[in-house]
Design a protein around this motif. Structure first.
Motif, mmCIF file in Angstrom:
data_model
loop_
_atom_site.group_PDB
_atom_site.id
_atom_site.type_symbol
_atom_site.label_atom_id
_atom_site.label_comp_id
_atom_site.label_asym_id
_atom_site.label_seq_id
_atom_site.Cartn_x
_atom_site.Cartn_y
_atom_site.Cartn_z
ATOM 1 N N ALA A 64 -0.531 -0.161 -8.099
ATOM 2 C CA ALA A 64 -1.806 0.077 -7.423
ATOM 3 C C ALA A 64 -2.686 -1.167 -7.459
ATOM 4 O O ALA A 64 -3.340 -1.508 -6.462
ATOM 5 C CB ALA A 64 -2.532 1.256 -8.059
ATOM 6 N N SER A 121 2.427 1.782 -3.411
ATOM 7 C CA SER A 121 1.431 2.295 -4.348
ATOM 8 C C SER A 121 1.185 3.787 -4.111
ATOM 9 O O SER A 121 1.115 4.575 -5.059
ATOM 10 C CB SER A 121 0.127 1.521 -4.198
ATOM 11 N N ASP A 122 1.071 4.173 -2.849
ATOM 12 C CA ASP A 122 0.846 5.589 -2.525
ATOM 13 C C ASP A 122 2.012 6.466 -2.980
ATOM 14 O O ASP A 122 1.811 7.559 -3.514
ATOM 15 C CB ASP A 122 0.621 5.765 -1.019
ATOM 16 N N LYS A 123 3.234 5.979 -2.770
ATOM 17 C CA LYS A 123 4.412 6.757 -3.174
ATOM 18 C C LYS A 123 4.457 6.948 -4.688
ATOM 19 O O LYS A 123 4.714 8.050 -5.176
ATOM 20 C CB LYS A 123 5.695 6.070 -2.707
ATOM 21 N N THR A 177 1.955 6.810 -6.782
ATOM 22 C CA THR A 177 0.839 7.663 -7.188
ATOM 23 C C THR A 177 1.175 9.131 -6.926
ATOM 24 O O THR A 177 0.900 10.002 -7.761
ATOM 25 C CB THR A 177 -0.446 7.266 -6.444
ATOM 26 N N GLU A 178 1.779 9.381 -5.778
ATOM 27 C CA GLU A 178 2.168 10.757 -5.444
ATOM 28 C C GLU A 178 3.224 11.282 -6.414
ATOM 29 O O GLU A 178 3.142 12.425 -6.874
ATOM 30 C CB GLU A 178 2.701 10.803 -4.018
ATOM 31 N N GLN A 221 0.825 -1.206 0.000
ATOM 32 C CA GLN A 221 0.000 0.000 0.000
ATOM 33 C C GLN A 221 0.864 1.263 0.000
ATOM 34 O O GLN A 221 0.586 2.215 -0.729
ATOM 35 C CB GLN A 221 -0.927 0.015 1.235
ATOM 36 N N VAL A 222 1.932 1.254 0.792
ATOM 37 C CA VAL A 222 2.832 2.411 0.860
ATOM 38 C C VAL A 222 3.526 2.632 -0.482
ATOM 39 O O VAL A 222 3.639 3.769 -0.958
ATOM 40 C CB VAL A 222 3.857 2.234 2.006
#
Length: 101
Positions: free
Chosen positions: A72, A50-52, A54-55, A47-48
């Motif tokens: 993702a 994917s978030d990185k 995406t950011e 999850q982390v």
């Protein structure tokens, strides 16, 4: 089929379990807790990641949309799998609690 199951159990389970030696309940609980923590950490790490990505895509620092989408989707599948396993474990626990002794 039996050989493949044995092969899987030998690769997943610790040697003390594979040898069918006596294992203390405290050790079994500690092993289970470690395995569960590791699985949860893996879900969190995906999850982390994917978030990185995406950011970074939103900031324009990554141009590869495919890589971001694949990461993702992996995170989504990992989370969904863990939720389904949780539901199955709860169902099994409830079924055991309904058994008459």
């Amino acid at each position: 089929m039996n050989n493949s199951i044995n092969g899987i159990s030998h690769s997943i389970l610790p040697n003390s379990v594979n040898e069918k030696s006596a294992i203390s309940p405290g050790k079994a609980q500690a092993d289970f807790a470690d395995m569960l923590k590791s699985a949860i950490d893996n879900v969190n790490n995906s999850q982390v990641a994917s978030d990185k990505k995406t950011e970074l895509l939103a900031k324009g620092q990554i141009d590869d949309l495919h890589d971001v989408m694949i990461t993702a989707q992996k995170a989504s599948i990992t989370l969904e799998t863990s939720v389904q396993i949780q539901r199955k474990v709860i169902d099994a626990y409830n079924e055991i609690m309904r058994m008459q002794v």
